[in-house]
Write a protein that holds these residues in place. Structure first.
Motif, PDB file in Angstrom:
ATOM      1  N   PRO A 139       1.117  -0.957   0.275  1.00 37.90           N
ATOM      2  CA  PRO A 139       0.252   0.050  -0.145  1.00 37.90           C
ATOM      3  C   PRO A 139       1.031   0.964   0.025  1.00 37.90           C
ATOM      4  O   PRO A 139       1.801   1.177   0.849  1.00 37.90           O
ATOM      5  CB  PRO A 139      -0.560   0.240   1.149  1.00 37.90           C
ATOM      6  N   VAL A 140       0.854   2.672  -1.065  1.00 40.07           N
ATOM      7  CA  VAL A 140       1.053   3.351  -1.506  1.00 40.07           C
ATOM      8  C   VAL A 140       1.991   4.111   0.407  1.00 40.07           C
ATOM      9  O   VAL A 140       2.303   4.512   0.731  1.00 40.07           O
ATOM     10  CB  VAL A 140       1.297   3.818  -2.327  1.00 40.07           C
ATOM     11  N   GLU A 141       0.102   4.550   1.190  1.00 42.09           N
ATOM     12  CA  GLU A 141       0.488   5.300   2.095  1.00 42.09           C
ATOM     13  C   GLU A 141       1.642   4.955   3.406  1.00 42.09           C
ATOM     14  O   GLU A 141       2.141   5.569   4.351  1.00 42.09           O
ATOM     15  CB  GLU A 141      -1.248   5.523   2.524  1.00 42.09           C
ATOM     16  N   GLU A 142       1.463   3.167   2.823  1.00 44.19           N
ATOM     17  CA  GLU A 142       2.973   2.408   3.591  1.00 44.19           C
ATOM     18  C   GLU A 142       3.715   3.549   3.588  1.00 44.19           C
ATOM     19  O   GLU A 142       4.894   3.272   4.388  1.00 44.19           O
ATOM     20  CB  GLU A 142       3.078   0.680   3.681  1.00 44.19           C
ATOM     21  N   LEU A 143       4.313   3.807   2.739  1.00 41.75           N
ATOM     22  CA  LEU A 143       5.509   4.443   2.233  1.00 41.75           C
ATOM     23  C   LEU A 143       6.381   5.565   3.214  1.00 41.75           C
ATOM     24  O   LEU A 143       7.217   6.173   3.273  1.00 41.75           O
ATOM     25  CB  LEU A 143       5.479   5.053   0.997  1.00 41.75           C
ATOM     26  N   PHE A 144       4.477   6.208   4.170  1.00 42.57           N
ATOM     27  CA  PHE A 144       4.877   7.341   4.428  1.00 42.57           C
ATOM     28  C   PHE A 144       4.612   7.322   6.087  1.00 42.57           C
ATOM     29  O   PHE A 144       4.311   8.695   5.997  1.00 42.57           O
ATOM     30  CB  PHE A 144       3.762   8.281   3.476  1.00 42.57           C
ATOM     31  N   ARG A 145       4.792   6.225   6.344  1.00 35.13           N
ATOM     32  CA  ARG A 145       4.442   6.432   7.590  1.00 35.13           C
ATOM     33  C   ARG A 145       5.419   6.858   8.843  1.00 35.13           C
ATOM     34  O   ARG A 145       6.306   7.257   8.309  1.00 35.13           O
ATOM     35  CB  ARG A 145       4.213   4.570   8.025  1.00 35.13           C
ATOM     36  N   THR A 146       4.883   6.497   9.847  1.00 34.25           N
ATOM     37  CA  THR A 146       5.857   7.438  10.699  1.00 34.25           C
ATOM     38  C   THR A 146       6.493   6.444  11.664  1.00 34.25           C
ATOM     39  O   THR A 146       5.758   5.746  11.384  1.00 34.25           O
ATOM     40  CB  THR A 146       4.389   8.035  11.716  1.00 34.25           C
ATOM     41  N   GLU A 147       7.500   6.938  12.542  1.00 35.00           N
ATOM     42  CA  GLU A 147       7.641   5.948  13.229  1.00 35.00           C
ATOM     43  C   GLU A 147       6.965   5.051  14.425  1.00 35.00           C
ATOM     44  O   GLU A 147       7.454   4.037  14.203  1.00 35.00           O
ATOM     45  CB  GLU A 147       8.525   7.038  14.468  1.00 35.00           C
ATOM     46  N   LYS A 148       5.823   5.845  14.863  1.00 33.51           N
ATOM     47  CA  LYS A 148       5.182   5.168  15.412  1.00 33.51           C
ATOM     48  C   LYS A 148       4.189   4.117  14.522  1.00 33.51           C
ATOM     49  O   LYS A 148       3.781   2.899  15.398  1.00 33.51           O
ATOM     50  CB  LYS A 148       3.833   6.540  16.252  1.00 33.51           C
ATOM     51  N   GLN A 149       4.762   4.028  13.656  1.00 27.15           N
ATOM     52  CA  GLN A 149       3.364   2.939  12.333  1.00 27.15           C
ATOM     53  C   GLN A 149       4.511   2.562  11.692  1.00 27.15           C
ATOM     54  O   GLN A 149       3.441   1.428  11.469  1.00 27.15           O
ATOM     55  CB  GLN A 149       3.229   4.278  11.405  1.00 27.15           C
ATOM     56  N   MET A 150       5.322   2.106  12.300  1.00 28.38           N
ATOM     57  CA  MET A 150       6.590   1.339  12.130  1.00 28.38           C
ATOM     58  C   MET A 150       6.782  -0.052  12.118  1.00 28.38           C
ATOM     59  O   MET A 150       6.319   0.257  13.878  1.00 28.38           O
ATOM     60  CB  MET A 150       7.852   2.093  11.729  1.00 28.38           C
ATOM     61  N   PRO A 151       6.862  -1.191  12.062  1.00 32.96           N
ATOM     62  CA  PRO A 151       6.852  -1.953  12.961  1.00 32.96           C
ATOM     63  C   PRO A 151       8.118  -2.138  13.680  1.00 32.96           C
ATOM     64  O   PRO A 151       9.903  -1.682  13.077  1.00 32.96           O
ATOM     65  CB  PRO A 151       7.688  -3.170  12.026  1.00 32.96           C
ATOM     66  N   LEU A 152       8.090  -3.010  14.328  1.00 35.31           N
ATOM     67  CA  LEU A 152       9.151  -2.989  16.117  1.00 35.31           C
ATOM     68  C   LEU A 152      10.427  -2.781  15.133  1.00 35.31           C
ATOM     69  O   LEU A 152      11.058  -2.649  15.692  1.00 35.31           O
ATOM     70  CB  LEU A 152       9.365  -3.894  16.937  1.00 35.31           C
ATOM     71  N   LEU A 153      10.574  -4.402  14.111  1.00 31.69           N
ATOM     72  CA  LEU A 153      12.007  -4.060  14.000  1.00 31.69           C
ATOM     73  C   LEU A 153      12.746  -3.324  12.827  1.00 31.69           C
ATOM     74  O   LEU A 153      13.622  -3.168  12.920  1.00 31.69           O
ATOM     75  CB  LEU A 153      11.251  -5.783  12.782  1.00 31.69           C
ATOM     76  N   GLU A 154      12.019  -2.394  12.263  1.00 36.84           N
ATOM     77  CA  GLU A 154      12.003  -1.545  12.112  1.00 36.84           C
ATOM     78  C   GLU A 154      12.276  -0.581  13.024  1.00 36.84           C
ATOM     79  O   GLU A 154      13.626   0.339  12.883  1.00 36.84           O
ATOM     80  CB  GLU A 154      10.964  -0.843  11.011  1.00 36.84           C
TER      81      GLU A 154
END
Length: 132
Positions: free
Chosen positions: A43-58
């Motif tokens: 999903p293209v919107e995932e490429l614009f996520r914030t730190e809080k929206q990132m998976p734990l590994l990232e």
């Protein structure tokens, strides 16, 4: 031989999707085909996520990044922006001219259209990130 080419804007589907979402906040999904892994949809919107929206590994990888950091295939720049906000020194690279332009517009301070495998790219880094 490794391909060290950069993409022209007219042959840049990932960059086109990133630029379209950045300008219009509309985009559905990118379907990724590769001989190296299974077909994937992003999903293209995932490429614009914030730190809080990132998976734990990232988030963990970003926390562990130290020194001079290289963000390879930085896309929309979400990881570089998170690192910048944390006060870290990061340089973002991508082969996509449209992605590079979006990163600049989003505030990534150090960004260039560069292919990691180009022999002229010979800078030194303490941490190299290849996320997503």
């Amino acid at each position: 031989m490794i391909n060290t080419a950069l993409l022209p804007a007219e042959k840049d589907p990932m960059g086109t999707a990133i630029a379209d979402y950045f300008k219009r906040h509309k985009a559905d999904r990118l379907r990724v085909f590769s001989s190296q892994f299974d077909e994937d949809e992003i999903p293209v919107e995932e490429l614009f996520r914030t730190e809080k929206q990132m998976p734990l590994l990232e988030r963990t990888a970003l926390e562990m990044a130290t020194g001079k950091i290289l963000d390879v295939g930085a896309g929309s720049g979400c990881h570089s922006l998170t690192l910048q906000e944390a006060g870290k020194e990061v340089h973002a690279i991508d082969i996509s001219p449209l992605s590079v332009e979006v990163m600049k517009q989003r505030g990534v301070r150090s960004v260039s259209q560069t292919n990691l495998f180009n022999e002229q790219f010979a800078d030194e880094y303490d941490t190299i990130l290849m996320l997503m």
